[in-house]
Design a protein around this motif. Structure first.
Motif, PDB file in Angstrom:
ATOM      1  N   ALA A   6       0.791  -1.102  -0.032  1.00  0.00           N
ATOM      2  CA  ALA A   6      -0.008  -0.101  -0.254  1.00  0.00           C
ATOM      3  C   ALA A   6       0.790   1.208  -0.169  1.00  0.00           C
ATOM      4  N   LEU A   7       0.591   2.119  -0.819  1.00  0.00           N
ATOM      5  CA  LEU A   7       1.479   3.430  -0.899  1.00  0.00           C
ATOM      6  C   LEU A   7       0.326   4.431  -0.136  1.00  0.00           C
ATOM      7  N   LEU A   8       1.003   5.104   0.729  1.00  0.00           N
ATOM      8  CA  LEU A   8       0.448   5.848   1.603  1.00  0.00           C
ATOM      9  C   LEU A   8       1.216   7.259   1.716  1.00  0.00           C
ATOM     10  N   THR A   9       0.418   8.453   2.114  1.00  0.00           N
ATOM     11  CA  THR A   9       0.952   9.779   2.669  1.00  0.00           C
ATOM     12  C   THR A   9       0.387  10.297   3.745  1.00  0.00           C
ATOM     13  N   PRO A  10       1.225   9.392   4.600  1.00  0.00           N
ATOM     14  CA  PRO A  10       0.735   9.678   6.270  1.00  0.00           C
ATOM     15  C   PRO A  10       0.847  11.100   6.652  1.00  0.00           C
ATOM     16  N   ALA A  11       2.011  11.617   6.596  1.00  0.00           N
ATOM     17  CA  ALA A  11       2.254  12.922   7.298  1.00  0.00           C
ATOM     18  C   ALA A  11       1.295  14.240   6.731  1.00  0.00           C
ATOM     19  N   HIS A  12       0.887  13.882   5.482  1.00  0.00           N
ATOM     20  CA  HIS A  12       0.270  15.119   4.915  1.00  0.00           C
ATOM     21  C   HIS A  12      -0.378  14.608   3.542  1.00  0.00           C
ATOM     22  N   GLN A  13      -1.821  14.053   3.633  1.00  0.00           N
ATOM     23  CA  GLN A  13      -2.221  13.483   2.516  1.00  0.00           C
ATOM     24  C   GLN A  13      -2.308  14.248   1.135  1.00  0.00           C
ATOM     25  N   PHE A  14      -1.591  13.597   0.030  1.00  0.00           N
ATOM     26  CA  PHE A  14      -1.634  14.392  -1.111  1.00  0.00           C
ATOM     27  C   PHE A  14      -2.684  13.961  -2.168  1.00  0.00           C
ATOM     28  N   PRO A  15      -3.776  14.856  -2.478  1.00  0.00           N
ATOM     29  CA  PRO A  15      -3.575  16.244  -2.468  1.00  0.00           C
ATOM     30  C   PRO A  15      -4.598  16.764  -1.121  1.00  0.00           C
ATOM     31  N   THR A  16      -5.315  16.197  -0.695  1.00  0.00           N
ATOM     32  CA  THR A  16      -6.379  16.672   0.285  1.00  0.00           C
ATOM     33  C   THR A  16      -5.798  17.388   1.598  1.00  0.00           C
ATOM     34  N   GLY A  17      -4.704  16.874   2.036  1.00  0.00           N
ATOM     35  CA  GLY A  17      -4.031  17.649   3.155  1.00  0.00           C
ATOM     36  C   GLY A  17      -4.125  17.165   4.298  1.00  0.00           C
ATOM     37  N   GLY A  18      -4.869  16.226   4.726  1.00  0.00           N
ATOM     38  CA  GLY A  18      -4.975  15.731   6.306  1.00  0.00           C
ATOM     39  C   GLY A  18      -3.691  14.793   6.543  1.00  0.00           C
ATOM     40  N   PRO A  19      -3.565  14.725   7.962  1.00  0.00           N
ATOM     41  CA  PRO A  19      -2.531  13.596   8.462  1.00  0.00           C
ATOM     42  C   PRO A  19      -3.495  12.365   8.398  1.00  0.00           C
ATOM     43  N   LEU A  20      -2.747  11.076   8.520  1.00  0.00           N
ATOM     44  CA  LEU A  20      -3.197   9.810   8.887  1.00  0.00           C
ATOM     45  C   LEU A  20      -3.740   9.860  10.132  1.00  0.00           C
ATOM     46  N   HIS A  21      -4.596   9.651  10.407  1.00  0.00           N
ATOM     47  CA  HIS A  21      -5.108   9.423  11.989  1.00  0.00           C
ATOM     48  C   HIS A  21      -4.479   8.259  12.724  1.00  0.00           C
ATOM     49  N   ALA A  22      -4.115   8.472  13.897  1.00  0.00           N
ATOM     50  CA  ALA A  22      -3.422   7.412  14.575  1.00  0.00           C
ATOM     51  C   ALA A  22      -4.016   6.106  14.820  1.00  0.00           C
ATOM     52  N   GLU A  23      -5.246   5.884  14.612  1.00  0.00           N
ATOM     53  CA  GLU A  23      -5.888   4.689  14.664  1.00  0.00           C
ATOM     54  C   GLU A  23      -5.792   4.139  13.378  1.00  0.00           C
ATOM     55  N   ARG A  24      -5.988   4.876  12.172  1.00  0.00           N
ATOM     56  CA  ARG A  24      -5.706   4.129  10.964  1.00  0.00           C
ATOM     57  C   ARG A  24      -4.254   3.892  10.585  1.00  0.00           C
ATOM     58  N   ARG A  25      -3.128   4.523  11.287  1.00  0.00           N
ATOM     59  CA  ARG A  25      -1.851   4.240  11.015  1.00  0.00           C
ATOM     60  C   ARG A  25      -1.798   2.805  11.763  1.00  0.00           C
ATOM     61  N   ALA A  26      -2.323   2.490  13.003  1.00  0.00           N
ATOM     62  CA  ALA A  26      -2.145   1.299  13.446  1.00  0.00           C
ATOM     63  C   ALA A  26      -2.943   0.138  12.696  1.00  0.00           C
ATOM     64  N   LEU A  27      -3.875   0.528  12.392  1.00  0.00           N
ATOM     65  CA  LEU A  27      -4.509  -0.395  11.261  1.00  0.00           C
ATOM     66  C   LEU A  27      -3.707  -0.614  10.100  1.00  0.00           C
ATOM     67  N   ALA A  28      -3.201   0.179   9.429  1.00  0.00           N
ATOM     68  CA  ALA A  28      -2.476  -0.188   8.330  1.00  0.00           C
ATOM     69  C   ALA A  28      -1.324  -1.122   8.890  1.00  0.00           C
ATOM     70  N   VAL A  29      -0.511  -0.795   9.669  1.00  0.00           N
ATOM     71  CA  VAL A  29       0.375  -1.714  10.378  1.00  0.00           C
ATOM     72  C   VAL A  29       0.036  -3.209  10.657  1.00  0.00           C
ATOM     73  N   ASP A  30      -1.148  -3.120  11.271  1.00  0.00           N
ATOM     74  CA  ASP A  30      -1.741  -4.564  11.525  1.00  0.00           C
ATOM     75  C   ASP A  30      -2.031  -5.371  10.468  1.00  0.00           C
ATOM     76  N   TRP A  31      -2.523  -4.537   9.140  1.00  0.00           N
ATOM     77  CA  TRP A  31      -2.740  -5.248   8.189  1.00  0.00           C
ATOM     78  C   TRP A  31      -1.466  -5.802   7.507  1.00  0.00           C
ATOM     79  N   ALA A  32      -0.365  -5.041   7.396  1.00  0.00           N
ATOM     80  CA  ALA A  32       0.763  -5.399   6.853  1.00  0.00           C
ATOM     81  C   ALA A  32       1.438  -6.502   7.553  1.00  0.00           C
ATOM     82  N   ARG A  33       1.027  -6.543   8.851  1.00  0.00           N
ATOM     83  CA  ARG A  33       1.852  -7.735   9.623  1.00  0.00           C
ATOM     84  C   ARG A  33       1.011  -9.007   9.349  1.00  0.00           C
ATOM     85  N   ALA A  34      -0.369  -8.948   9.397  1.00  0.00           N
ATOM     86  CA  ALA A  34      -1.254  -9.983   9.256  1.00  0.00           C
ATOM     87  C   ALA A  34      -1.215 -10.576   7.674  1.00  0.00           C
TER      88      ALA A  34
END
Length: 493
Positions: free
Chosen positions: A265-293
Motif C-alpha cells: 500500500a502506497l500512503l502519504t501519512p504525514a500530509h495526504q496528497f492532495p487533500t492535506g490531512g494527516p493519517l489518524h493514529a488509529e488508521r496508522r495502527a490499522l495499516a501496520v496491523d494489516w501489513a503484519r497479518a
C-alpha cells in the motif's frame, strides 16, 4: 566532400578587425564561444555555396544557438581546406541575411532573431493554446530563489576536500556511506525513523525509488483514491495493478485494505496528497496491523513531512514497524528537485533485492551532491534551512488564508496545517469553470478531479489544489489577486 572539427582558440588573432578581440581585452563573451564546430561541405556548387548552406543549416536547425561565436576566418579556412576569402565572403553574406552578426570586439556570432510567425494550421493551434503562465501556483516545487547557495557551496568545498580517494571511483549502488550515516541520524532525530546506514539506499528521488520497488513487488498495490496519477503510472509500468482505497479528512481509510488482495500500500501519512490531512493514529495502527497479518508492505511517501505549522510533529509510520514499512524521502520539497537526491529506508529483507534492481554501479545520483548533502546535514545547515523555510511558507500560507477570507469568504480552505499546498473547496460542479477562468488569467494550478483514481467509487470532489511555495515573495501577492479574481467569477449558491 570536406568536413572538419574546428578547434579554434578564442583568443587567436583574426584577419579582420571585426573579428579581432586582441585590442578589446575587457570585452566578455556574450554567448557560447563555439570553439568546436563541425561542418560538412557536400553537394553541388562552389565551396562558398557549400559553406553557406552548411552554416545556414546549422543556424536554422538550432544546432548553433544564438550568440554562439564562430571561428575566425583563417582557422575555419585551414580546417576545411578552403580559401580564407571564401570564409570571409560566406560570413559577410550570412550577416546580410540576418543569420549572423558581426561587431567590433565581439567577433562573428549567430544572430538573435525573432522566431518566424506561424502560418496555416500551426498559427491556429498557437492562437487557441492556453495563455502563457504568469503566476505559478502548481503544487510541485519549493521557491527556487530560496535555495541556500552559500551554505551549499560551503558544504561542497568541505565535502570534496575531505572526501577519500575512493569517492571518485566507481559508485556504490547503496550510496555514499557518509550520506547514509548522516541520514540515519537525521531521520531518527527528526522523523522517528528506526534504521541504520546499511538499510538506507540512496536514489534519484521518489519516482526512481518507486520504479525500483515496483519491479520487485508481487501482486497489486493499494493506493489512495486521490493521489498523483504519475505515481500510479509508475506502478502500472512496473506491472503492478493499483487498487484505490478511500480518503477523507482523517487520511486514507486503511480499514479498506483488508477487503483488497493488495500486497503493498502506497500512503502519504504525514500530509495526504492532495487533500492535506494527516493519517489518524488509529488508521496508522490499522495499516501496520494489516501489513503484519497479510505479509504486506507499506510504502510511506514522506514528501513534505518537514513542513508543519499548526500541529506537533507527526512521526513516521516506519517507526511503528521497520520490517513492514519502506520509508521514502527526498530533497525535492525541502531543498530543490534539481538535486535529484532521495532515499529508501528498507526492511532488512528488501535491501538486497533493491540493490539488485538498481544495478552494480551507482548511475543515478552524483557522488559530489551526496557528499555535499552529508556535510549539509552534519553541520546543521539542513535544520537551519528548514526553520527558515517554515517561517517563510507559514507567512505565505497565512497571507493566502487572510486574502481568501476577505475576498472569497464562501470558499473553504483545507489541508493547511502542514506542507506546501492547500485545497480550496469549491461548490459542486464548478471546478471546470474555475480552472478555465484561472488559466485565462495566466494562473497555473490544478483541480482535485485530476487526482482521482479512475476506478475509485468515491464521488468527484470539486476543488483547486494551490501550491503556495513556488512563486518568489515579490510575485505572490499578484498571484493571490489573480486567484481571487478567478474565484469571484464562480456562481454562488
Amino acid at each position: 566532400m570536406a568536413e572538419a572539427w574546428v578547434n579554434s582558440s578564442v583568443g587567436s588573432p583574426s584577419e579582420s578587425p571585426v573579428e579581432s578581440s586582441a585590442d578589446f581585452p575587457s570585452v566578455a563573451p556574450a554567448g557560447p564561444l563555439g570553439t568546436d564546430l563541425f561542418l560538412e561541405l557536400s553537394g553541388r556548387g562552389s565551396r562558398r555555396a557549400q559553406l553557406m548552406q552548411a552554416l545556414r543549416e546549422a543556424v536554422d536547425s538550432g544546432r548553433l544557438a544564438p550568440g554562439t561565436r564562430l571561428p575566425p576566418y583563417r582557422s575555419l579556412a585551414r580546417d576545411l581546406g578552403i580559401a580564407r576569402n571564401t570564409v570571409a565572403d560566406a560570413y559577410a553574406e550570412l550577416v546580410a541575411e540576418g543569420r549572423l552578426s558581426a561587431r567590433q570586439g565581439s567577433g562573428t556570432r549567430v544572430a538573435h532573431r525573432a522566431a518566424p510567425l506561424p502560418t496555416g494550421r500551426d498559427a491556429l493551434v498557437r492562437r487557441t493554446a492556453a495563455r502563457p503562465v504568469v503566476h505559478d501556483l502548481m503544487p510541485s516545487s519549493p521557491d527556487a530563489s530560496t535555495f541556500p547557495r552559500a551554505d551549499w557551496l560551503a558544504s561542497a568545498r568541505r565535502a570534496v576536500s575531505a572526501a577519500p580517494n575512493d569517492a571518485f571511483g566507481v559508485g556504490d549502488p547503496r550510496g555514499r556511506p557518509e550520506l547514509r550515516t548522516a541520514l540515519a541520524e537525521y531521520l531518527a532525530r527528526s522523523r522517528g525513523v528506526r534504521t541504520d546506514p546499511d538499510r538506507i539506499v540512496v536514489c534519484a528521488g521518489f519516482a526512481h525509488a518507486l520504479r525500483l520497488l515496483g519491479g520487485i513487488l508481487d501482486g497489486p498495490v493499494a493506493v489512495e483514491a486521490y493521489g498523483l496519477a504519475f505515481h500510479r503510472g509508475l506502478l502500472t509500468e512496473a506491472g503492478r495493478r493499483t487498487l484505490p482505497i478511500g480518503v477523507d479528512r482523517a487520511g486514507a481509510r486503511t480499514a479498506e485494505l483488508a477487503a483488497t488482495d493488495a500486497r503493498a500500500a502506497l500512503l502519504t501519512p504525514a500530509h495526504q496528497f492532495p487533500t492535506g490531512g494527516p493519517l489518524h493514529a488509529e488508521r496508522r495502527a490499522l495499516a501496520v496491523d494489516w501489513a503484519r497479518a497479510h505479509g504486506g508492505l507499506l510504502l510511506e511517501d514522506d514528501y513534505d513531512g518537514e513542513f508543519r505549522y499548526d500541529r506537533q510533529p507527526i512521526g513516521a509510520v516506519q517507526g511503528l514497524d521497520p520490517e513492514h514499512v519502506v520509508y521514502l524521502g527526498s530533497t525535492s520539497k525541502s531543498l530543490s528537485p534539481a538535486l535529484r537526491l532521495g532515499w529508501m529506508v528498507l526492511p532488512a529483507a528488501l535491501v538486497e533485492p533493491v540493490l539488485a534492481a538498481k544495478g552494480a554501479r551507482e548511475l543515478t545520483s552524483g557522488v559530489i551532491d551526496q557528499l555535499t548533502l552529508a556535510d549539509f546535514l552534519a553541520h546543521g545547515a539542513y535544520d537551519r534551512h528548514l526553520r527558515r523555510m517554515r517561517r517563510r511558507y507559514r507567512h505565505r500560507r497565512d497571507l493566502m488564508v487572510r486574502t481568501l477570507a476577505d475576498r472569497t469568504p464562501d470558499i473553504r480552505v483545507s489541508g493547511i496545517a502542514a506542507g506546501l499546498h492547500a485545497v480550496l473547496e469549491l461548490p459542486e460542479h464548478t471546478e471546470p469553470l474555475a480552472l478555465g477562468t484561472a488559466r485565462r488569467l495566466g494562473l497555473a494550478l490544478e483541480g482535485l478531479r485530476a487526482y482521482r483514481h479512475p476506478d475509485s467509487t468515491m464521488p468527484l470532489l470539486d476543488g483547486l489544489v494551490i501550491g503556495y511555495a513556488t512563486p518568489p515573495d515579490h510575485a505572490f501577492p499578484a498571484a493571490l489577486d489573480a486567484l481571487c479574481q478567478a474565484l469571484t467569477a464562480l456562481p454562488r449558491g
